[in-house]
Scaffold this active site. Structure first.
Site, mmCIF file in Angstrom:
data_model
loop_
_atom_site.group_PDB
_atom_site.id
_atom_site.type_symbol
_atom_site.label_atom_id
_atom_site.label_comp_id
_atom_site.label_asym_id
_atom_site.label_seq_id
_atom_site.Cartn_x
_atom_site.Cartn_y
_atom_site.Cartn_z
ATOM 1 N N ASN A 43 7.489 -5.133 4.278
ATOM 2 C CA ASN A 43 7.527 -5.717 2.943
ATOM 3 C C ASN A 43 8.720 -5.113 2.212
ATOM 4 O O ASN A 43 8.662 -3.986 1.752
ATOM 5 C CB ASN A 43 6.215 -5.430 2.198
ATOM 6 C CG ASN A 43 6.235 -6.005 0.797
ATOM 7 O OD1 ASN A 43 7.151 -6.723 0.414
ATOM 8 N ND2 ASN A 43 5.206 -5.675 0.019
ATOM 9 N N LYS A 46 9.874 -5.940 -0.558
ATOM 10 C CA LYS A 46 9.714 -5.989 -2.019
ATOM 11 C C LYS A 46 11.026 -6.476 -2.641
ATOM 12 O O LYS A 46 11.713 -7.287 -2.041
ATOM 13 C CB LYS A 46 9.250 -4.635 -2.562
ATOM 14 C CG LYS A 46 8.021 -4.120 -1.798
ATOM 15 C CD LYS A 46 7.371 -2.926 -2.423
ATOM 16 C CE LYS A 46 6.175 -2.504 -1.572
ATOM 17 N NZ LYS A 46 5.399 -1.421 -2.179
ATOM 18 N N HIS A 80 -0.689 -8.896 -3.210
ATOM 19 C CA HIS A 80 -0.227 -7.503 -3.168
ATOM 20 C C HIS A 80 -0.614 -6.819 -4.486
ATOM 21 O O HIS A 80 -0.603 -7.447 -5.543
ATOM 22 C CB HIS A 80 1.290 -7.460 -2.963
ATOM 23 C CG HIS A 80 1.776 -6.090 -2.644
ATOM 24 N ND1 HIS A 80 1.969 -5.143 -3.625
ATOM 25 C CD2 HIS A 80 2.041 -5.486 -1.462
ATOM 26 C CE1 HIS A 80 2.360 -4.017 -3.049
ATOM 27 N NE2 HIS A 80 2.411 -4.192 -1.739
ATOM 28 N N GLU A 88 0.971 -5.016 -6.382
ATOM 29 C CA GLU A 88 2.003 -5.132 -7.437
ATOM 30 C C GLU A 88 1.906 -6.486 -8.135
ATOM 31 O O GLU A 88 2.163 -6.596 -9.329
ATOM 32 C CB GLU A 88 3.390 -4.891 -6.815
ATOM 33 C CG GLU A 88 3.559 -3.413 -6.447
ATOM 34 C CD GLU A 88 4.414 -3.147 -5.216
ATOM 35 O OE1 GLU A 88 5.187 -4.031 -4.805
ATOM 36 O OE2 GLU A 88 4.291 -2.038 -4.655
ATOM 37 N N GLU A 124 -4.511 -1.751 1.382
ATOM 38 C CA GLU A 124 -3.466 -0.891 0.825
ATOM 39 C C GLU A 124 -4.022 -0.117 -0.365
ATOM 40 O O GLU A 124 -4.056 -0.651 -1.484
ATOM 41 C CB GLU A 124 -2.277 -1.742 0.351
ATOM 42 C CG GLU A 124 -1.592 -2.521 1.453
ATOM 43 C CD GLU A 124 -0.141 -2.811 1.112
ATOM 44 O OE1 GLU A 124 0.726 -2.390 1.884
ATOM 45 O OE2 GLU A 124 0.136 -3.417 0.067
ATOM 46 N N GLY A 161 4.033 3.877 -1.958
ATOM 47 C CA GLY A 161 5.276 4.408 -2.517
ATOM 48 C C GLY A 161 5.165 5.837 -3.022
ATOM 49 O O GLY A 161 6.059 6.329 -3.700
ATOM 50 N N SER A 218 2.587 4.158 2.415
ATOM 51 C CA SER A 218 3.362 5.276 2.957
ATOM 52 C C SER A 218 3.275 5.392 4.483
ATOM 53 O O SER A 218 3.255 6.505 5.022
ATOM 54 C CB SER A 218 2.965 6.589 2.286
ATOM 55 O OG SER A 218 3.232 6.514 0.884
HETATM 56 P P1 13P Z 1 5.136 1.918 0.957
HETATM 57 O O1 13P Z 1 5.162 1.835 2.456
HETATM 58 O O2 13P Z 1 6.504 2.055 0.351
HETATM 59 O O3 13P Z 1 4.157 2.939 0.483
HETATM 60 O O4 13P Z 1 4.615 0.491 0.423
HETATM 61 C C1 13P Z 1 3.456 -0.020 0.947
HETATM 62 C C2 13P Z 1 3.326 -1.418 0.512
HETATM 63 O O5 13P Z 1 3.057 -1.692 -0.647
HETATM 64 C C3 13P Z 1 3.567 -2.465 1.497
HETATM 65 O O6 13P Z 1 3.182 -3.707 1.004
#
Ligand code: 13P
Length: 253
Positions: A9, A11, A97, A99, A169, A175, A215
């Site tokens: 992803n 993003k 997601h 976010e 997640e 992150g 992560s």
């Molecule tokens: P990270 O791997 O940067 O923690 O992000 C995870 C994520 O949100 C994947 O969709």
């Protein structure tokens, strides 16, 4: 065996040119996937066609959109529809997601509509669920995730549900560099599978791929993916580095 998937992803990161370079570096590294092992690249919308064309001669490599709207067409400025994705040959989409839930107020009800419309267009939804830190601290993560599943997925038929990929997640691990332990991931994945079994039966539950996200890095992917109910990962930061993501791909069962 269930599909084992490492999904990148990106993003809202990378320029078009950087995206091309990253895909070239991964695809030209000699890594090949076969059988039940798959890679999916959720790239920014303007890069979908480019990414799709690069996957042409790479079996088991797919491209995903990071989001999609719940309506087929119309006056929804800035949104992307399922038929648009189909017209580009895109057959995966991330839905819900954290976010999107947090910054764009996407509710379980809206996500149910998005999942449904994706399936109507033969697009595989990668449906995200997961709890924030206060929910985990109150030890309410299981019921929280159960509600997300019930409200967004459990009105699907068994046949429809089998086309969904679930990504767990935990928000506190996204992150932050603070990954869930492989035991915590396994515990929640087992809970999700049990919930599906209770609603649809054990046989159906056994067919659904459940990815872990939060992560995931080259140095922890293999251990997390090794757990019996973890079928790969949804990877943010580490998917932006070719070597990291290649190692994550090679950690698939
Ligand atoms: P990270 O791997 O940067 O923690 O992000 C995870 C994520 O949100 C994947 O969709």
């Amino acid at each position: 065996m269930r599909k084992q998937i490492a999904a990148a992803n990106w993003k809202m990161n990378l320029s078009y040119q950087e995206g091309e370079q990253l895909l070239d570096a991964i695809l030209n590294s000699g890594i090949a996937l076969s059988g039940n092992r798959f890679a999916v690249f959720a790239v920014p919308a303007p890069y979908l066609a480019m990414a799709k064309s690069k996957m042409a001669n790479h079996p088991n490599f797919y491209v995903a959109a990071q989001n999609m709207y719940s309506k087929k067409s119309g006056a929804f400025t800035g949104e992307i529809s399922a038929p648009m994705l189909v017209s580009l040959g895109i057959d995966h989409v991330i839905i819900g997601h954290s976010e999107r839930r947090e910054y764009f107020n996407e509710s379980n009800e809206l996500l149910a509509e998005k999942v449904k419309i994706a399936l109507e267009h033969n697009i595989t939804p990668i449906f995200c669920c997961g709890e924030a830190l206060p929910v985990r601290e109150a030890n309410e993560q299981n019921s929280f995730v159960s509600t997300q599943l019930q409200e967004s997925l459990f009105s699907l038929t068994a046949e429809e549900l089998q086309k969904v990929v679930i990504a767990y997640e935990p928000i506190w691990a996204i992150g932050t560099g603070k990954t869930a332990s492989s035991e915590q991931a396994q515990e929640m994945h087992q809970h999700i599978r049990n919930e599906i079994a209770a609603k649809y039966g054990k046989e159906i539950a056994e067919t659904i791929s459940i990815l872990y996200g939060g992560s995931v890095k080259a140095n922890n992917a293999k251990e997390i993916f090794g757990k019996p109910d973890v079928d790969g990962g949804l990877v943010g930061g580490a998917s932006l580095i070719a070597d990291e993501f290649n190692q994550i791909l090679s950690g698939l069962k």
